[in-house]
Motif scaffolding. Structure first.
Motif: not given
Length: 312
Positions: A278-280, A195-201, A260-268
């Motif tokens: 948007t929720v990713l 999640l951190a790598a995705f957010q940074q990208a 944020a944790p959305v549906n038990g999974c990582p999300a932005l």
């Protein structure tokens, strides 16, 4: 969205005796409310519709003579299941004319849910999409049996089938889901890193960084409901998904990103002028992102907007 303005017995002013204590019907409903909501949500993939089902459940429960009820939890689950089945059939007809891919309504979950592998899996976007491929009655049986471990006799009463028929439905549904459900268990550390790598990208706009974190066969699904701009078909493959995201990086940069944790999974959660745009939600396997679920339909974001505002 219907039902959000109505009150159910969790309203502190409702269903109380003269001494201020909840009456027995209210107390029983409140005690099992979280269970009933989760049953309805996992059957419907919509928090708003799940709340409507709970409202209908309460209206029917309030008229029941409790002296005739042997097991209150089972009785409430039966009412909820039947109401959810009715609504699920209606929703199925609506989805036939839905514009673009349909995704479940994002549900904000607590960190402890994400750390409970089985619970997180059962409410994940990926799993709920698999459940969408089941017939309504199979979905109900699968949820009640595999997620909540209800007995066949209890499920039979809830869906108006014989225990033998329920066993057959459960077997078919289990085999169907097993052939389609996402594979692999991801550690909390892997999840945080991905999640951190995705957010940074996303924040830096580095295309190569995106490619490094995406699985070769990653799938991107966008849900705009014909209201917000979104991809009208699945985007498959790291190059195609990275290109799609890169093309939107200029717009994404203007939005604030909140993990944020959305549906038990990582999300932005992406906000524009304080409102959720948007929720990713991400699905991660072996440290790589295999699924990106982008929800932009405003109707599916209103509950999340309210919840995140309250938690600030």
């Amino acid at each position: 969205m219907a039902g959000t303005a109505q009150t159910t017995p969790d309203d502190h002013r409702a269903g109380r005796n003269g001494d201020g204590r909840p009456d027995p019907a209210t107390a029983a409903f409140v005690a099992h409310r979280n269970l009933l909501f989760t049953v309805a949500y996992e059957m419907l993939g919509s928090a708003a519709d799940a709340e409507d089902v709970l409202q209908e459940t309460w209206l029917r429960w309030a008229g029941v003579n409790l002296d005739t009820v042997q097991e209150q939890r089972a009785y409430l689950v039966r009412i909820t299941t039947r109401q959810a089945l009715d609504r699920l059939r209606t929703l199925g007809r609506r989805k036939e004319s839905y514009v673009g891919p349909w995704l479940p309504e994002p549900l904000l979950t607590t960190p402890d849910v994400a750390e409970d592998v089985e619970l997180a899996d059962s409410v994940s976007m990926a799993m709920l999409l698999v459940l969408e491929t089941l017939a309504p009655i199979e979905r109900a049986v699968f949820v009640l049996r595999e997620v909540f471990d209800l007995g066949y006799e209890e499920i039979a009463e809830a869906v108006d089938k014989t225990p033998a028929a329920v066993r057959q439905l459960a077997y078919r549904a289990r085999a169907h889901v097993a052939a389609r459900r996402p594979r692999g268990v991801v550690s909390p550390a892997e999840t945080r890193d991905a999640l951190a790598a995705f957010q940074q990208a996303i924040e830096t706009g580095e295309l190569q960084s995106l490619l490094d974190i995406l699985a070769p066969d990653v799938v991107f699904l966008g849900d705009g409901g014909g209201v917000a701009q979104a991809a009208l078909a699945p985007i498959i493959g790291a190059d195609a998904v990275a290109g799609l995201l890169a093309a939107g990086l200029t717009n994404l940069a203007a939005r604030s990103l909140q993990p944020a944790p959305v549906n038990g999974c990582p999300a932005l959660i992406l906000r524009l002028d304080g409102e959720i745009d948007t929720v990713l939600a991400l699905h991660i396997e072996d440290g790589l992102i295999t699924g990106i679920y982008s929800v932009r339909n405003p109707q599916k974001l209103s509950r999340l907007q309210h919840e995140t505002t309250l938690r600030r």
